[in-house]
Design a protein around this motif. Structure first.
Motif, short mmCIF file in Angstrom:
data_model
loop_
_atom_site.label_atom_id
_atom_site.label_comp_id
_atom_site.label_asym_id
_atom_site.label_seq_id
_atom_site.Cartn_x
_atom_site.Cartn_y
_atom_site.Cartn_z
N MET A 101 -38.56 10.11 -12.22
CA MET A 101 -38.49 10.18 -13.68
C MET A 101 -39.58 9.37 -14.37
SD MET A 101 -36.01 12.20 -14.29
CE MET A 101 -35.86 11.90 -16.05
N LEU A 102 -39.96 8.25 -13.81
CA LEU A 102 -40.91 7.36 -14.48
C LEU A 102 -42.24 8.03 -14.83
CD1 LEU A 102 -40.53 3.78 -12.93
CD2 LEU A 102 -40.30 4.45 -15.31
N PRO A 103 -42.90 8.74 -13.89
CA PRO A 103 -44.17 9.38 -14.27
C PRO A 103 -44.03 10.36 -15.43
CG PRO A 103 -43.90 9.40 -11.89
CD PRO A 103 -42.60 8.96 -12.47
N VAL A 104 -42.91 11.10 -15.45
CA VAL A 104 -42.69 12.05 -16.53
C VAL A 104 -42.53 11.34 -17.86
CG1 VAL A 104 -41.29 13.99 -17.28
CG2 VAL A 104 -41.51 13.52 -14.85
N ILE A 105 -41.73 10.27 -17.87
CA ILE A 105 -41.49 9.53 -19.11
C ILE A 105 -42.78 8.93 -19.64
CG2 ILE A 105 -40.29 7.53 -20.08
CD1 ILE A 105 -38.06 8.06 -18.00
N ILE A 106 -43.56 8.30 -18.76
CA ILE A 106 -44.80 7.67 -19.19
C ILE A 106 -45.79 8.71 -19.69
CG2 ILE A 106 -46.77 6.28 -18.45
CD1 ILE A 106 -44.17 4.73 -18.75
N SER A 107 -45.91 9.84 -19.00
CA SER A 107 -46.86 10.87 -19.42
C SER A 107 -46.48 11.46 -20.77
CB SER A 107 -46.94 11.98 -18.37
OG SER A 107 -45.69 12.63 -18.21
N ILE A 108 -45.17 11.61 -21.03
CA ILE A 108 -44.73 12.12 -22.33
C ILE A 108 -45.06 11.12 -23.44
CG2 ILE A 108 -42.69 12.69 -23.71
CD1 ILE A 108 -41.45 13.86 -21.19
N ILE A 109 -44.85 9.82 -23.16
CA ILE A 109 -45.19 8.79 -24.14
C ILE A 109 -46.67 8.82 -24.47
CG2 ILE A 109 -45.32 6.30 -24.52
CD1 ILE A 109 -42.75 6.04 -22.89
N ILE A 110 -47.51 8.93 -23.44
CA ILE A 110 -48.95 8.97 -23.67
C ILE A 110 -49.34 10.21 -24.45
CG2 ILE A 110 -51.21 9.06 -22.53
CD1 ILE A 110 -49.79 6.37 -22.35
N LEU A 111 -48.68 11.33 -24.16
CA LEU A 111 -48.95 12.56 -24.92
C LEU A 111 -48.61 12.39 -26.40
CD1 LEU A 111 -47.71 15.49 -22.61
CD2 LEU A 111 -50.03 15.17 -23.50
N LEU A 112 -47.49 11.76 -26.67
CA LEU A 112 -47.06 11.57 -28.05
C LEU A 112 -47.96 10.60 -28.81
CD1 LEU A 112 -43.18 11.39 -27.56
CD2 LEU A 112 -44.50 13.30 -28.49
N VAL A 113 -48.43 9.57 -28.11
CA VAL A 113 -49.27 8.57 -28.77
C VAL A 113 -50.64 9.15 -29.07
CG1 VAL A 113 -50.42 6.36 -28.47
CG2 VAL A 113 -48.03 6.61 -27.82
N GLY A 114 -51.28 9.75 -28.05
CA GLY A 114 -52.62 10.29 -28.24
C GLY A 114 -53.58 9.20 -28.67
N ASN A 115 -54.35 9.50 -29.72
CA ASN A 115 -55.31 8.52 -30.26
C ASN A 115 -54.80 7.89 -31.55
OD1 ASN A 115 -57.21 9.04 -28.21
ND2 ASN A 115 -58.00 10.82 -29.32
N ASN A 116 -53.53 8.07 -31.85
CA ASN A 116 -52.96 7.56 -33.09
C ASN A 116 -52.54 6.10 -32.90
OD1 ASN A 116 -51.20 6.98 -35.32
ND2 ASN A 116 -50.99 9.20 -35.66
N VAL A 117 -53.29 5.18 -33.50
CA VAL A 117 -53.03 3.75 -33.33
C VAL A 117 -51.69 3.36 -33.95
CG1 VAL A 117 -53.87 1.42 -33.81
CG2 VAL A 117 -55.49 3.25 -33.27
N ALA A 118 -51.40 3.89 -35.14
CA ALA A 118 -50.14 3.55 -35.82
C ALA A 118 -48.94 4.01 -34.98
CB ALA A 118 -50.10 4.19 -37.20
N ARG A 119 -49.06 5.18 -34.39
CA ARG A 119 -47.97 5.68 -33.55
C ARG A 119 -47.80 4.81 -32.31
NH1 ARG A 119 -48.82 11.72 -32.12
NH2 ARG A 119 -48.96 11.81 -34.40
N ALA A 120 -48.89 4.33 -31.76
CA ALA A 120 -48.83 3.47 -30.58
C ALA A 120 -48.11 2.17 -30.89
CB ALA A 120 -50.24 3.18 -30.07
N PHE A 121 -48.42 1.57 -32.05
CA PHE A 121 -47.73 0.33 -32.44
C PHE A 121 -46.25 0.58 -32.71
CE2 PHE A 121 -51.99 -1.43 -33.30
CZ PHE A 121 -51.83 -2.70 -32.74
N SER A 122 -45.92 1.73 -33.27
CA SER A 122 -44.52 2.05 -33.53
C SER A 122 -43.74 2.17 -32.23
CB SER A 122 -44.43 3.36 -34.33
OG SER A 122 -45.08 3.24 -35.57
N LEU A 123 -44.33 2.86 -31.23
CA LEU A 123 -43.66 3.01 -29.94
C LEU A 123 -43.53 1.66 -29.24
CD1 LEU A 123 -45.17 6.34 -28.59
CD2 LEU A 123 -42.79 5.90 -29.16
N ALA A 124 -44.57 0.83 -29.36
CA ALA A 124 -44.51 -0.50 -28.74
C ALA A 124 -43.39 -1.33 -29.34
CB ALA A 124 -45.85 -1.22 -28.91
N GLY A 125 -43.21 -1.23 -30.67
CA GLY A 125 -42.12 -1.94 -31.32
C GLY A 125 -40.76 -1.43 -30.91
#
Length: 229
Positions: free
Chosen positions: A56-80
């Motif tokens: 499950m872990l590779p799938v979860i991480i790959s989906i997170i990376i797909l959602l974040v993309g190059n969007n910095v604001a989205r990356a900080f939101s997911l980190a929070g």
């Protein structure tokens, strides 16, 4: 051909086709890692939940990376969002932790679109795990066990079992001494590497003849064998 495979999915455009390719690749690679983990830990046993987690872990991480993309604001939101999650588990085997980082790296690589690279380093590391398992690299010479011996207080415990331990073990070390029954007894705790093809009953009988036939416990592979006087 190899360069085409490596650069086939760049992850720069979030499309349904790219997402399905990345998710499918993550599942397949996670399954491969999980199977390798089960094969290399067949002798020592493994936890079913952990093997499923490796898938499950590779799938979860790959989906997170797909959602974040190059969007910095989205990356900080997911980190929070992830910072409020607390993981509680007992410390595991260092090898299990390495497998967790392995799957995280695969998920990260697939999520970024470098599926070819993920396949390459997954193949290399899985082969490495098999080689280390087959060659028993860094494995101790003997079975790792914990030995506890109870002796009466009047018996001097220093070096009293040295000759027996030298005969039946390749390595032994006294780790702890504690009193029991208001000081009437001592309990000695040893870490030992029991020699191969050793008769454990003979080993324990030799110890019992020396400790006045008091309690002895021998712990190995999560099980405990107790000898009572």
């Amino acid at each position: 051909m190899l360069n085409t495979l490596i650069s086939s999915t760049t992850g720069e455009s979030f499309t349904l086709a790219n997402a399905l390719i990345i998710i499918a690749s993550s599942i397949i690679l996670g399954l491969v890692i999980s199977i390798v983990y089960m094969k290399t830990n067949k002798k020592n046993g493994y936890n079913q939940g952990f093997t499923i987690t490796l898938i499950m872990l590779p799938v979860i991480i790959s989906i997170i990376i797909l959602l974040v993309g190059n969007n910095v604001a989205r990356a900080f939101s997911l980190a929070g969002a992830f910072s409020i999650i607390r993981f509680r588990s007992a410390p595991g085997d260092p090898k299990d932790i390495s497998y967790v980082f392995f799957t995280l790296a695969v998920g990260l690589t697939c999520g970024m679109g470098y599926i070819g690279y993920a396949v390459i380093f997954t193949t290399i590391l899985c082969l490495l795990m098999f080689v280390l398992s087959v060659t028993k690299f860094a494995a101790p010479n003997g079975k790792i066990m914990q030995l506890k011996i109870t002796i009466p207080e009047e018996l001097n415990y220093e070096d009293i079992f040295e000759d027996i331990l030298n005969t039946y073990t390749t390595f032994h070390e006294m780790q702890k001494v504690r009193t029991r029954d208001f000081g009437a007894l001592f309990e000695l705790s040893y870490m030992i590497y029991l020699k191969e093809d050793i008769n454990q009953k003979e080993f324990l009988d030799s110890l019992r003849s020396r400790n006045g036939n008091l309690n002895i416990s021998l712990t190995f592979n999560g099980f405990e064998e107790k000898i009572y006087g």
